[in-house]
Design an enzyme around this catalytic site. Structure first.
Site, mmCIF file in Angstrom:
data_model
loop_
_atom_site.group_PDB
_atom_site.id
_atom_site.type_symbol
_atom_site.label_atom_id
_atom_site.label_comp_id
_atom_site.label_asym_id
_atom_site.label_seq_id
_atom_site.Cartn_x
_atom_site.Cartn_y
_atom_site.Cartn_z
ATOM 1 N N SER A 3 0.814 -1.208 0.000
ATOM 2 C CA SER A 3 0.000 0.000 0.000
ATOM 3 C C SER A 3 0.854 1.266 0.000
ATOM 4 O O SER A 3 1.602 1.509 -0.930
ATOM 5 C CB SER A 3 -0.935 -0.070 1.217
ATOM 6 O OG SER A 3 -1.863 0.950 1.215
ATOM 7 N N ASP A 22 11.265 5.557 -9.115
ATOM 8 C CA ASP A 22 10.957 6.021 -10.464
ATOM 9 C C ASP A 22 11.549 7.394 -10.746
ATOM 10 O O ASP A 22 11.825 7.732 -11.905
ATOM 11 C CB ASP A 22 9.446 6.069 -10.679
ATOM 12 C CG ASP A 22 8.857 4.687 -10.927
ATOM 13 O OD1 ASP A 22 9.598 3.697 -10.796
ATOM 14 O OD2 ASP A 22 7.647 4.597 -11.231
ATOM 15 N N LYS A 58 -0.402 -4.253 -3.726
ATOM 16 C CA LYS A 58 -1.749 -3.704 -3.625
ATOM 17 C C LYS A 58 -1.775 -2.340 -4.306
ATOM 18 O O LYS A 58 -1.329 -1.347 -3.746
ATOM 19 C CB LYS A 58 -2.207 -3.570 -2.183
ATOM 20 C CG LYS A 58 -3.647 -3.103 -2.113
ATOM 21 C CD LYS A 58 -4.162 -3.025 -0.704
ATOM 22 C CE LYS A 58 -5.635 -2.658 -0.735
ATOM 23 N NZ LYS A 58 -5.912 -1.446 -1.529
#
Length: 509
Positions: free
Chosen positions: A368, A379, A393
């Site tokens: 989560s 990223d 998730k």
């Protein structure tokens, strides 16, 4: 009960992203809930986030990141937030659809069929059935076959859901995911709680409480884990590697979770552990980081951020911590079927670590909001991720409060990392993969991921081979591996590799 527009009638709500898996093993805290900081991605049909409380960030910090579009972004573990009424439909909506293009027609024939069955049960079932009980069962049935995170919460469970982010409650200290058969999957025990001390592990399956097995339709099957401090509860556990179920006795206590801990590993190299994302976690992160910098003479040479077995919590805190470490770039975005489910959150200038190298340590219990933070830092090229593939998730839940105090938690969107990838049922794949001392068969399907939950939403890349997922990494050996990665030159980024963590002398359990 009006059936004219059931979906729109439920849209004034707050959105929750992510535990991640649910945690219902807590007692209601005694303190009132803090206001949600503005850095939280806020819910559905609001036009602007609420004003953040003054204590959320010190005055000398950079402004909190704001969404490019309004939309859902609180973590699954977060409580619902008050929002303005839903916007009115567009003036030229197509017949049978509302302003968001969602089919608003009620299936009358199906409703009639339901009413016929309802009346048959009321009139002919062998024993009298209470109307409220029958309706609750019907509503739960609506959600049962959707996905593991769409559930009906009775009033007690809804109150617990609303309170669990405060970090002060009576219970055993464990994050859970209810299975379709009513049993409870342990996502992770919380650090330094009765669950951890009793030996409960991530991946354990609780099949009975105090000798009472679960029923499929009983609702919140974990309610008996709550109770007065000092009282005891017996859990029947099924664990991979054990031939038979076994019992563990756990003493309840008042859980005061310290979500951020830190220490220096070596001169200039720091370690910071985040065990959950609560309302004050971002502020505690900033305080601990400043303390570490002071201990290192004003500047750190590198930081290991440990998110192992962190099941999530308030996305508010995860977004704010990402902003603390990023000068620019996207943090997270969400996309759903309706426009109000779409949002994008970006960082503002300022890096509290002053550009020092950063390694994020994760494992199969990282879910989560943990995945949001790890994905945002990786990223954007700000951090390398070390460990095992995370839980996966990648969905957004909307909390729909009902007029009787109950709530419905409905999956309404998916979230995406800055690169545009959905991690639903895939997780964050580390740059450097670590294996536990007793690694499962490399060719076997990992047993501890979102992808193994019955009825989960299909992920774009969940069948990607060679991702080496599903291991919980315990002890200090993974920290040593992360520190070694941290010390590598900035240009020597290691491609995805595998190293086996040695068994430490004193592991954390």
């Amino acid at each position: 009960m009006s059936l004219r527009h059931p979906l729109r009638s439920l849209l004034p709500l707050a959105l929750a992203l992510g535990a991640a898996p649910l945690a219902f093993a807590q007692q209601a805290p005694t303190t009132p809930p803090p206001a949600a900081p503005q850095s939280a991605p806020q819910s559905a049909p609001s036009t602007a986030p609420a004003t953040p409380p003054a204590e959320t960030k010190p005055a000398d910090t950079k402004p909190v990141p704001k969404p490019a579009d309004t939309g859902p972004t609180d973590d699954t573990d977060s409580p619902p937030q008050p929002v303005p009424p839903a916007r009115a439909p567009a003036a030229k909506a197509k017949p049978g659809k509302d302003g968001d293009g969602v089919d608003s027609k009620v299936p009358i024939e199906e409703i009639r069929r339901y009413v016929a069955v309802y009346n048959a049960v009321k009139q002919a079932y062998v024993e009298p059935v209470d109307d409220a009980k029958l309706m609750h069962a019907a509503i739960r049935g609506l959600l049962l076959d959707l996905d593991p995170h769409s559930v009906y919460l009775d009033k007690v469970a809804a109150e617990d859901f609303d309170e669990q982010s405060r970090g002060n409650y009576d219970g055993i200290g464990v994050e859970l995911q209810r299975q379709p058969d009513g049993t409870l999957k342990v996502i992770s025990p919380i650090d330094d709680t009765p669950a951890t001390r009793a030996g409960i592990k991530a991946g354990d399956l609780i099949i009975a409480i105090d000798g009472k097995p679960f029923k499929v339709d009983e609702g919140d099957s974990s309610s008996t884990l709550r109770g007065a401090p000092g009282s005891k509860v017996v859990l029947t556990i099924v664990r991979e590697g054990r031939d038979k179920p076994f019992d563990l006795t756990v003493a309840r206590e008042t859980i005061r979770v310290t979500s951020v801990k830190s220490r220096l590993l070596e001169p200039g190299y720091a370690y910071l552990r985040i065990s959950a994302f609560q309302a004050d976690t971002a502020a505690d992160f900033e305080t601990q980081l400043e303390k570490l910098k002071t201990q290192s003479g004003g500047k750190l040479r590198g930081l290991v951020m440990d998110l192992r077995s962190n099941p999530g919590g308030l996305l508010t805190s995860a977004v704010q911590i990402a902003d603390d470490l990023l000068d620019s770039g996207k943090i997270v975005s969400t996309r759903g079927r309706i426009a109000i489910s779409d949002a994008e959150f970006s960082a503002t200038p300022g890096d509290r670590l002053d550009g020092a190298p950063l390694v994020v340590l994760v494992d199969a219990g990282s879910a989560s909001a943990s995945e949001v933070l790890a994905g945002a830092l990786r990223d954007n090229g700000r951090a390398r991720v070390v460990g095992s593939r995370t839980f996966g998730k990648g969905s957004v839940q909307t909390v729909l409060p009902l007029d009787n105090g109950d709530s419905v938690k409905l999956t309404t969107a998916r979230y995406y990392t800055p690169s545009g990838k959905s991690i639903q049922a895939l997780g964050i794949v580390p740059d450097v993969v670590l294996r536990a001392p007793k690694a499962p068969d490399a060719d076997g399907r990992p047993s501890y991921t979102e992808a193994t939950l019955p009825g989960h939403l299909h992920g774009d890349e969940e069948d990607t081979p060679g991702t080496n997922a599903g291991e919980v990494l315990e002890g200090d050996a993974p920290i040593a591996s992360a520190l070694a990665e941290l010390k590598k030159p900035a240009g020597a980024k290691t491609p995805t590799a595998v190293s086996k963590a040695a068994t430490p002398g004193a592991s954390k359990r």
